[in-house]
Each structure stands twice: as structure tokens, then as C-alpha cells.
Design a protein around this motif. Structure first.
Motif, PDB file in Angstrom:
ATOM      1  N   SER A   4      34.552  11.801  59.734  1.00 21.47           N
ATOM      2  CA  SER A   4      35.618  10.865  60.103  1.00 21.47           C
ATOM      3  C   SER A   4      36.967  11.144  59.453  1.00 21.47           C
ATOM      4  N   GLU A   5      36.995  11.893  58.356  1.00 17.15           N
ATOM      5  CA  GLU A   5      38.259  12.233  57.687  1.00 17.15           C
ATOM      6  C   GLU A   5      38.014  13.400  56.750  1.00 17.15           C
ATOM      7  N   GLY A   6      39.114  13.963  56.222  1.00 23.69           N
ATOM      8  CA  GLY A   6      38.964  15.109  55.338  1.00 23.69           C
ATOM      9  C   GLY A   6      39.787  15.022  54.082  1.00 23.69           C
ATOM     10  N   SER A   7      40.305  13.821  53.773  1.00 24.22           N
ATOM     11  CA  SER A   7      41.175  13.657  52.612  1.00 24.22           C
ATOM     12  C   SER A   7      40.437  13.239  51.350  1.00 24.22           C
ATOM     13  N   SER A   8      39.341  12.520  51.494  1.00 24.20           N
ATOM     14  CA  SER A   8      38.653  11.982  50.320  1.00 24.20           C
ATOM     15  C   SER A   8      37.757  13.024  49.675  1.00 24.20           C
ATOM     16  N   THR A   9      37.470  12.809  48.401  1.00 24.37           N
ATOM     17  CA  THR A   9      36.528  13.685  47.705  1.00 24.37           C
ATOM     18  C   THR A   9      35.133  13.573  48.314  1.00 24.37           C
ATOM     19  N   SER A  10      34.781  12.394  48.803  1.00 26.42           N
ATOM     20  CA  SER A  10      33.465  12.204  49.416  1.00 26.42           C
ATOM     21  C   SER A  10      33.325  13.038  50.678  1.00 26.42           C
ATOM     22  N   PRO A  76      30.825   8.685  59.189  1.00 27.58           N
ATOM     23  CA  PRO A  76      31.924   8.025  58.474  1.00 27.58           C
ATOM     24  C   PRO A  76      31.768   8.213  56.974  1.00 27.58           C
ATOM     25  N   THR A  77      32.744   8.878  56.355  1.00 24.07           N
ATOM     26  CA  THR A  77      32.653   9.162  54.930  1.00 24.07           C
ATOM     27  C   THR A  77      33.526   8.245  54.093  1.00 24.07           C
ATOM     28  N   HIS A  78      34.362   7.430  54.742  1.00 18.25           N
ATOM     29  CA  HIS A  78      35.211   6.513  53.988  1.00 18.25           C
ATOM     30  C   HIS A  78      35.355   5.220  54.791  1.00 18.25           C
ATOM     31  N   GLU A  79      36.525   4.596  54.724  1.00 20.07           N
ATOM     32  CA  GLU A  79      36.674   3.258  55.302  1.00 20.07           C
ATOM     33  C   GLU A  79      36.721   3.242  56.824  1.00 20.07           C
ATOM     34  N   GLN A  80      36.600   4.413  57.457  1.00 23.55           N
ATOM     35  CA  GLN A  80      36.476   4.451  58.912  1.00 23.55           C
ATOM     36  C   GLN A  80      35.234   3.695  59.374  1.00 23.55           C
TER      37      GLN A  80
END
Length: 404
Positions: A4-10, A76-80
Motif C-alpha cells: 500500500s505504500e513505500g515510505s514507512s520502515t514497515s 496494507p503496511t500502514h494507515e491505508q
């Protein structure tokens, strides 16, 4: 897999594990310079609208990707996850997705909602009050304390209050708008921060891992982690997951008090947080998350090994600089990291695994260069991670108003 995203460390760690396991992983992000761009393990990058600024546009983009291409899993790896849980009927059938009901997700996502749930379940937390005005906060505070906005992630929206001056500073930062939602006031308990990570399949825990912070980084993150076994703690997220009929990943932060008291739950992240330490300990939570996303009901995982050390070199450098380190201190830290000297001896790099993914050295090298040029830039660099992939009150209200 569509991440879902690529900015977080997770997200970056999940992409590493997906790639090392032979999966084809693609990801969406509004930033062309996010962490996950610096990886040869990624199949494709999709530049998308920002979740915070345009949740409806972000959702439409994801729906279009799922319509145009065949993805087995949307991860989903973050708040998505907050948005996907709200729009789950629009996504189901297009890709596998492991999320609970929107009501359950919203409870876990809200610090106030999570605190109320702990009270209802009789689970331990520091003495907590929910306040709705600056005056209520002033009247209720007992030093030392922690003030938290109900919405916030990665230690964003948290103030440690040890004096009247700290309190006034926090109130200035909060502003009147923060009290339109709920603000938490908790006693500050001295102790070690640890994190419990879990994966649930329709309310049943099938994977669990815990680690403690050995060395802090910046903004509440860990520079060095060590896996631990916490059978007493394990029962707490298990009870939370059962109460919420949780489906997917769930992570809970807790304090091990210095006075030897019972562990106290302090925060909840309805997602998978930095899964590499678990993987190195023998608990592949990402693999199990993929299985349940595709409808499988796997048998529960045994607990992993304790004492496994992992490090995040970027966090170590940021923490050194943010703690008042000089250029010489940062240079020494770089040498210790490169040579794996204490305190990094015996640890494995989890965020920028240069040996298996050489291009991941780019963000690490850039961070080191910027800090050597200006050690005071550490806080600014750390805050750059609070980007368009995160939610705020406005975007949360917009998502709640979306048609499911």
C-alpha cells in the motif's frame, strides 16, 4: 503483491521479506524518493495520490490498479488499512485482503478507543484520563505524565510532561483544534518499551512475536532490538484480538516497569510493524499474513528464538545526532556500524540490508552525509517520514464519510 505504500520502515521491511521469499512485489506511494524505491527486490513502483491529502483519489487509484492488473494480495503496511477497512466491499474479490471490520479497526486505531477497550477487557494500562479541553488537562495532570492525541503514529502527537513549562509547551503545540477530538493523559511509567506483534485469523491468534528496545533511535523508534519471550504479554493482544474479531496484523506497545510490576499496554497499531526481527527469530509474520489474505486458515506458529539482535542503522545515526552528537560522534557511529562493533556486534541490519539489496545503501549513505554536514538536521530528517501516506483528523473524517 501490491503493497500500500513505500515510505514507512514497515513497508520497506515487508518488501525485503517478500522479495527474499520469491514474491513479485509492487507498491504505491506519492513520493518518488521513498525508502522502497531503493531496492532491487521491487517489481514496480506506482506513483499515487497521497492518502492524507486525497483519500478518495488514493482509493480510486488502488481500485484502478486492481482492475488493470492481477494481484493476489493487497498488503496494507500502514494507515491505508483504515481506508481499506472502510472500503472493503469495493476491494474484496479483486485481491486478497486481511482486515477486520471497519468498527474494529477504528477502535484499535484510536488511542482513546483502544484505552476504553482495555478498560472494558480489564487489561493493564497506565492510569489514563480522556480530556476534551486545555482546562481539563491542566486540572487533571500529575507530573510526570504523557499527553497523546487520539490520532497519531510513530510517536507523532506525543508529549512527555515533567513540569509546568512542559505542559504549556504541549498545549501550545496541541492548539485548540486538537481538543475537537479526544486527548489522552497518562501517568508516565519508568520502564523498558517493548512491542508485541501478532497476526490473527478471524479472531484467533496464529502468530506472535515480541521484542524490546535495546538502543533508542529518534522519535521513539528503535536503533537496536532484541527478541524476547513474554508469555504473560501474549495473552493480552490475544484477548484484544478475540474481542475485536480481528483479522490481519495487530501490534501493541507495552512498558515493562522498572519496579517489576505487571506489563502495561500503552499503544496499539492495527498493522504489521517492522517485521524483520520476527523473521530473524523464526516467526515469518509476513508469510502468514499473505496466507490469511488469500483465505487460508493456517495452524498457529510456535514462538521464535529469544535474544536475536537486529539494528536499523539509519535510526542509530539519527538518534546519535538528535541526542546532541557532533560530527565526530556521528563519524564514530558510522565506523562502529560498518565494523559491527559494540553495541552492534551480533546484530543483523533490517532496514537497509546492503548485502542482499545493495541499492538500499543509498538512503543510508545520504542520511550519513546529511548528518555529517549538519548534525542538527536530525529532527528535520526524522520528521520527513511523517508524509502524505499518514492520516490526520481531516482525512479520517473524509474516510468515515466515504460510501463503503
Amino acid at each position: 503483491m501490491l503493497v500500500s505504500e513505500g515510505s514507512s520502515t514497515s513497508a520497506r521491511e515487508a518488501i525485503t521479506l517478500l522479495g527474499l521469499s520469491g514474491h513479485h512485489a509492487e507498491f504505491c506511494d506519492p513520493s518518488p524518493w521513498c525508502l522502497a524505491r531503493f531496492s532491487w527486490l521491487v517489481g514496480k513502483f506506482h506513483r499515487c495520490p497521497g492518502l492524507r491529502d486525497d483519500p478518495a483519489g488514493y482509493l480510486a487509484y488502488i481500485e484502478q490498479r486492481l482492475a488493470d492488473e492481477k494481484f493476489d494480495v493487497l498488503l496494507p503496511t500502514h494507515e491505508q488499512g483504515f481506508l481499506f477497512a472502510r472500503a472493503k466491499p469495493r476491494i474484496e474479490g479483486r485481491a486478497g485482503l486481511a482486515l477486520p471490520s471497519f468498527e474494529s479497526y477504528r477502535t484499535a486505531h484510536s488511542k482513546a478507543g483502544f484505552s476504553r477497550l482495555l478498560d472494558r477487557l480489564g487489561l493493564p494500562q497506565p492510569p489514563t484520563q480522556i480530556v476534551r479541553s486545555a482546562q481539563q488537562l491542566r486540572e487533571a495532570v500529575r507530573f510526570p505524565a504523557v499527553v497523546k492525541t487520539s490520532v497519531g503514529t510513530a510517536s507523532h502527537g506525543i508529549w512527555f510532561i515533567r513540569s509546568a513549562a512542559d505542559l504549556e509547551g504541549a498545549l501550545h503545540d496541541l492548539g485548540a483544534a486538537a481538543f475537537a477530538d479526544e486527548v489522552l493523559l497518562q501517568d508516565l511509567v519508568a520502564g523498558t518499551t517493548e512491542k508485541a506483534q501478532s497476526v490473527f485469523c478471524r479472531g484467533q491468534m496464529i502468530g506472535f512475536h515480541a521484542y524490546r528496545q535495546v538502543m533508542p533511535g529518534v522519535g521513539g523508534g528503535e536503533a537496536i532490538k532484541q527478541s524476547v519471550k513474554r508469555p504473560v504479554v501474549r495473552a493480552h493482544p490475544e484477548k484484544v484480538g478475540q474481542a475485536l474479531d480481528w483479522h490481519g496484523a495487530l501490534s501493541i506497545d507495552y512498558i515493562m516497569p522498572d519496579d517489576g510490576g505487571a506489563p502495561l499496554l500503552i499503544d496499539c497499531n492495527p498493522r504489521l510493524v517492522e517485521p524483520f526481527n520476527a523473521y530473524r527469530s523464526g516467526v515469518d509474520l509476513v508469510r502468514f499474513l499473505l496466507l490469511i489474505s488469500q483465505g487460508a486458515t493456517p495452524a498457529a506458529l510456535p514462538e521464535g528464538r529469544e535474544g536475536v539482535l537486529t539494528r536499523l542503522a539509519v535510526q542509530a545515526l539519527l538518534g546519535c545526532a538528535a541526542g546532541g552528537g557532533t560530527r565526530r560522534d556521528i563519524a564514530r557511529e558510522c565506523v562502529r556500524l560498518f565494523a559491527k562493533r559494540e553495541p552492534y556486534a551480533g546484530s543483523t541490519e533490517e532496514l537497509t540490508p546492503v548485502r542482499s539489496d545493495w541499492i538500499s545503501a543509498v538512503p543510508l549513505a545520504v542520511t550519513a552525509a546529511l548528518l555529517l554536514a549538519s548534525p542538527k538536521s536530525a529532527i528535520k530528517l526524522a520528521r520527513s517520514g511523517f508524509g502524505a501516506h499518514l492520516l490526520d483528523l481531516t482525512s479520517i473524517r473524509a474516510i468515515e464519510g466515504l460510501e463503503s
